[in-house]
Design a protein around this motif. Structure first.
Motif, mmCIF file in Angstrom:
data_model
loop_
_atom_site.group_PDB
_atom_site.id
_atom_site.type_symbol
_atom_site.label_atom_id
_atom_site.label_comp_id
_atom_site.label_asym_id
_atom_site.label_seq_id
_atom_site.Cartn_x
_atom_site.Cartn_y
_atom_site.Cartn_z
ATOM 1 N N GLU A 394 0.829 -1.202 0.000
ATOM 2 C CA GLU A 394 0.000 0.000 0.000
ATOM 3 C C GLU A 394 0.871 1.262 0.000
ATOM 4 O O GLU A 394 0.611 2.213 -0.757
ATOM 5 C CB GLU A 394 -0.913 -0.009 1.238
ATOM 6 C CG GLU A 394 -1.779 1.230 1.374
ATOM 7 C CD GLU A 394 -2.568 1.207 2.673
ATOM 8 O OE1 GLU A 394 -2.590 2.261 3.359
ATOM 9 O OE2 GLU A 394 -3.152 0.157 3.015
ATOM 10 N N ILE A 395 1.893 1.278 0.843
ATOM 11 C CA ILE A 395 2.786 2.444 0.926
ATOM 12 C C ILE A 395 3.511 2.656 -0.401
ATOM 13 O O ILE A 395 3.550 3.772 -0.948
ATOM 14 C CB ILE A 395 3.805 2.275 2.062
ATOM 15 C CG1 ILE A 395 3.109 2.244 3.427
ATOM 16 C CG2 ILE A 395 4.852 3.387 2.013
ATOM 17 C CD1 ILE A 395 2.412 3.523 3.805
ATOM 18 N N LEU A 396 4.099 1.595 -0.926
ATOM 19 C CA LEU A 396 4.784 1.717 -2.215
ATOM 20 C C LEU A 396 3.799 2.048 -3.322
ATOM 21 O O LEU A 396 4.160 2.726 -4.294
ATOM 22 C CB LEU A 396 5.534 0.422 -2.531
ATOM 23 C CG LEU A 396 6.723 0.118 -1.620
ATOM 24 C CD1 LEU A 396 7.361 -1.221 -1.994
ATOM 25 C CD2 LEU A 396 7.771 1.225 -1.667
ATOM 26 N N LYS A 402 1.776 8.063 -7.611
ATOM 27 C CA LYS A 402 2.182 9.454 -7.798
ATOM 28 C C LYS A 402 3.153 9.575 -8.968
ATOM 29 O O LYS A 402 3.035 10.499 -9.793
ATOM 30 C CB LYS A 402 2.832 9.979 -6.521
ATOM 31 C CG LYS A 402 3.095 11.476 -6.529
ATOM 32 C CD LYS A 402 1.811 12.270 -6.467
ATOM 33 C CE LYS A 402 2.068 13.757 -6.325
ATOM 34 N NZ LYS A 402 0.831 14.555 -6.311
ATOM 35 N N ILE A 403 4.105 8.660 -9.069
ATOM 36 C CA ILE A 403 5.066 8.697 -10.178
ATOM 37 C C ILE A 403 4.341 8.515 -11.507
ATOM 38 O O ILE A 403 4.564 9.252 -12.471
ATOM 39 C CB ILE A 403 6.134 7.605 -10.003
ATOM 40 C CG1 ILE A 403 6.964 7.857 -8.743
ATOM 41 C CG2 ILE A 403 7.051 7.546 -11.225
ATOM 42 C CD1 ILE A 403 7.888 6.708 -8.368
ATOM 43 N N LEU A 404 3.451 7.530 -11.552
ATOM 44 C CA LEU A 404 2.752 7.231 -12.813
ATOM 45 C C LEU A 404 1.766 8.323 -13.214
ATOM 46 O O LEU A 404 1.378 8.408 -14.383
ATOM 47 C CB LEU A 404 2.029 5.884 -12.688
ATOM 48 C CG LEU A 404 2.945 4.658 -12.571
ATOM 49 C CD1 LEU A 404 2.117 3.401 -12.316
ATOM 50 C CD2 LEU A 404 3.801 4.484 -13.818
ATOM 51 N N SER A 422 6.831 -2.308 -6.735
ATOM 52 C CA SER A 422 6.278 -1.528 -7.840
ATOM 53 C C SER A 422 7.105 -0.292 -8.150
ATOM 54 O O SER A 422 7.244 0.103 -9.315
ATOM 55 C CB SER A 422 4.840 -1.126 -7.502
ATOM 56 O OG SER A 422 4.796 -0.368 -6.291
ATOM 57 N N VAL A 423 7.692 0.357 -7.133
ATOM 58 C CA VAL A 423 8.401 1.614 -7.357
ATOM 59 C C VAL A 423 9.691 1.391 -8.132
ATOM 60 O O VAL A 423 9.965 2.079 -9.127
ATOM 61 C CB VAL A 423 8.694 2.325 -6.016
ATOM 62 C CG1 VAL A 423 9.580 3.561 -6.249
ATOM 63 C CG2 VAL A 423 7.393 2.732 -5.335
ATOM 64 N N PRO A 503 1.719 22.455 -9.506
ATOM 65 C CA PRO A 503 0.862 22.246 -8.327
ATOM 66 C C PRO A 503 0.817 20.790 -7.873
ATOM 67 O O PRO A 503 0.407 20.502 -6.743
ATOM 68 C CB PRO A 503 -0.518 22.719 -8.809
ATOM 69 C CG PRO A 503 -0.230 23.664 -9.923
ATOM 70 C CD PRO A 503 0.984 23.100 -10.613
ATOM 71 N N ASN A 504 1.232 19.868 -8.732
ATOM 72 C CA ASN A 504 1.206 18.440 -8.415
ATOM 73 C C ASN A 504 2.511 17.966 -7.766
ATOM 74 O O ASN A 504 2.721 16.775 -7.579
ATOM 75 C CB ASN A 504 0.967 17.650 -9.711
ATOM 76 C CG ASN A 504 0.661 16.190 -9.472
ATOM 77 O OD1 ASN A 504 -0.141 15.850 -8.591
ATOM 78 N ND2 ASN A 504 1.301 15.306 -10.239
ATOM 79 N N ALA A 505 3.397 18.889 -7.391
ATOM 80 C CA ALA A 505 4.756 18.548 -6.961
ATOM 81 C C ALA A 505 4.766 17.706 -5.684
ATOM 82 O O ALA A 505 3.971 17.925 -4.765
ATOM 83 C CB ALA A 505 5.565 19.820 -6.740
ATOM 84 N N ALA A 506 5.700 16.743 -5.641
ATOM 85 C CA ALA A 506 5.900 15.918 -4.454
ATOM 86 C C ALA A 506 7.297 15.333 -4.482
ATOM 87 O O ALA A 506 7.881 15.113 -5.551
ATOM 88 C CB ALA A 506 4.864 14.786 -4.381
ATOM 89 N N VAL A 507 7.852 15.082 -3.295
ATOM 90 C CA VAL A 507 9.101 14.337 -3.185
ATOM 91 C C VAL A 507 8.917 13.260 -2.124
ATOM 92 O O VAL A 507 8.274 13.479 -1.095
ATOM 93 C CB VAL A 507 10.302 15.245 -2.835
ATOM 94 C CG1 VAL A 507 10.126 15.943 -1.491
ATOM 95 C CG2 VAL A 507 11.606 14.447 -2.845
#
Length: 592
Positions: A394-396, A402-404, A422-423, A503-507
């Motif tokens: 679930e975490i991955l 988010k990446i996809l 998956s990541v 606006p969709n930025a994440a790290v």
């Protein structure tokens, strides 16, 4: 933080703030501006300087072995990263504050570089300092043991601790081994003066080392402060001494990994050399300070420091990917985060207490902390592993989704891509997506199976995947011989940046290797951050590494018959204006 785009009649430019570094990006606005264009001169000035000073370029119009002022050798790129030359040997003392950058297009006509014309320039102003925003500080190690910059300062010498040293020695008072030999190697640069280990550490460790040392010394210097430590590996001499001093005063508690090396697979055994750790444990005064040695299902892989005040209240937390080792701080590319958000303090305190009080192997997966993402505030969450198999997926899955879903870009620096989950599978193949800008770097080794390095291809918008271990030791002219590969991971980061500058930025960052096995078996923490300025700082760090190793690839490909020199025709910049080329996407994302 970033500046607005600043235009004039020929060019436009903008700047982004990193960790004591600035990303500068530019564009040409008219067809007329491209006529006879050969690059950009970049100059800077801070509040201590009367005049602008030009940045230097390592390549010029000839293969002459020297650095060139960008007034005579313009940068043939549409972005450039200025990293302050702070700390350590042969470095200027850095000024932290507002910097002005002047960007000027340069032209080549009738066989010569046309004189500098300041009327063509644009000027930007941005704050340059170690990065801190509100309750979060981000710092990075420099890492570049294998680089021309390191060789310029320290020569082709990879010693980072005395050969016969114990875990604790005095870096400031210890001359590097190479200068204690009767004779220096014949090819050792005569211009390099003797230096001690502290000078090397200060340069390589960059802001992360200083932030770690400051964090610990804030406890050392105040008698009623205390320190809690969660550590995987341990061998940094200055930190070891500070921890031993605190242990004798009863002001430290420590949880230290003790996974059984004899039962570990070959790869794991390389990650954890116990010699210095064992020496440290013997020196640690366990009569006054508890030192608990445990692991989780597999590893206690966190790298966490926790400050407590006189009332035993947690007041600050340090976490990230940086092991408290000589390699981790000085050779590896790594990051740290210092957090003071109340919820972060509460969560990391819970983590420590659950880890240190009893063996965590069997029970931690059922802890409330391990059941998903824990919200810190509106822009930050953290996950603590090991998880059950379902929660790990679930975490991955959150990361992978988010990446996809990226609309513009994906940048990453992830040490290990051969793991399951998956990541890592997505990151191995994300460069195949031609619709977004994808750039990544990893630390591949021989035997990593079907993971293929993906270099830039002209007339293609497919991304790149760079290997931090692929460069040779000996560079062709005009470059100097460097320290060889093999002294540790070049890239030890574990972070992914999605949709920087949108606006969709994440790290996603921290100590987790982003692998299914690690999330199920290792004690780790994985942070998700959506604050756009923090995301930008990580994006700049990814670009710093990717650009460095791509340049090394180009260095390695050059030779006496085809030296790496500046071009005087327009072929070099056409890719930046070709919508079918990755460089066009690059410029578009950073200038948008």
């Amino acid at each position: 933080m970033k500046t607005e785009i600043v235009p004039n009649s020929k060019i436009a430019a903008r700047a982004y703030q990193g960790d004591a570094m600035t990303m500068l990006v530019f564009d040409l606005l008219t067809e007329n501006a491209k006529q006879d264009f050969v690059g950009f001169t970049i100059e800077f000035k801070n509040e201590t300087m009367l005049d602008f000073k030009a940045l230097n370029n390592r390549i010029g119009f000839t293969a002459e072995k020297k650095t060139h002022s960008s007034t005579e050798a313009p940068f043939q790129k549409f972005r450039w990263l200025h990293v302050l030359r702070n700390f350590g040997k042969n470095s200027e003392t850095p000024f932290f504050g507002n910097y002005q950058y002047r960007i000027t297009p340069r032209y080549f006509s009738a066989g010569t570089l046309v004189a500098f014309n300041s009327n063509d320039s644009v000027t930007l102003t941005i704050h340059v300092a170690p990065f801190k925003k509100d309750e979060t500080q981000i710092s990075f190690t420099r890492g570049f043991l294998v680089s021309q910059a390191y060789t310029d300062r320290f020569g082709p010498n990879g010693n980072i601790r005395p050969k016969a040293a114990e875990v604790i020695f005095e870096p400031k008072n210890t001359l590097n081994d190479i200068f204690t030999k009767p004779h220096l190697p014949a090819d050792f640069p005569a211009t390099i003066a003797p230096y001690n280990y502290e000078e090397q550490y200060a340069w390589m460790g960059f802001n992360a080392r200083k932030a770690i040392m400051d964090f610990i010394n804030e406890v050392v210097d105040v008698e009623d402060k205390k320190l809690d430590v969660l550590a995987y590996d341990f061998s940094e001499p200055t930190i070891a001494q500070l921890f031993v001093d605190l242990s004798r005063q009863g002001r430290i508690r420590m949880f230290l990994d003790n996974h059984d090396k004899s039962k570990a697979d070959e790869d794991m055994s390389k990650k954890n050399d116990p010699v210095f750790k064992q020496q440290f444990v013997k020196l640690f005064d366990q009569a006054k300070s508890p030192l608990v040695q445990h692991h989780f299902v597999r590893l206690a892989h966190c790298k966490i420091l926790i400050q407590r005040d006189k009332n035993n209240k947690v007041i600050k937390v340090l976490t990230g990917s940086t092991n408290f080792t000589a390699n981790g701080i000085n050779i590896n590319a790594n990051h740290i985060l210092i957090l003071t958000q109340p919820k972060a303090l509460e969560l990391y305190e819970q983590l420590f207490e659950e880890s240190i009080l009893e063996s965590p192997q069997k029970r931690f997966k059922n802890s409330e902390l391990a059941k998903g993402m824990n919200k810190i505030n509106d822009t930050m969450s953290v996950s603590f592993s090991p998880h059950t198999e379902a929660i790990a997926k679930e975490i991955l899955g959150i990361v992978n989704t988010k990446i996809l879903s990226a609309e513009k870009s994906v940048f990453f620096a992830v040490m290990e891509l051969s793991s399951t989950g998956s990541v890592t599978e997505t990151l191995r193949n994300i460069h195949l997506n031609p619709n977004i800008l994808t750039m990544g770097i990893t630390d591949l080794k021989s035997g990593d199976g079907d993971i293929k390095v993906k270099l830039y291809e002209p007339k293609s918008t497919k991304g790149v995947l760079i290997n931090g271990k692929q460069s040779p030791k000996i560079m062709p002219p005009p470059f100097a011989e460097e320290v060889g590969i093999g002294l540790g991971h070049e890239v030890h980061h574990k972070f992914v940046v999605v949709d920087f500058n949108t606006p969709n930025a994440a790290v996603f960052c921290g100590s987790s290797n982003l692998a299914q096995g690690g999330e199920e078996s290792n004690g780790d923490n994985l942070l998700m951050i959506t604050d756009p300025d923090i995301v930008a700082v990580f994006a700049i760090e990814a670009i710093r590494l990717i650009d460095h190793y791509q340049f090394r690839n180009r260095q390695a490909e050059s030779n006496d018959g085809s030296p790496l020199i500046l071009k005087t025709d327009n072929i070099w910049y056409q890719k930046y204006f070709d919508p079918t080329d990755l460089y066009y996407l690059d410029k578009k994302v950073f200038m948008s």
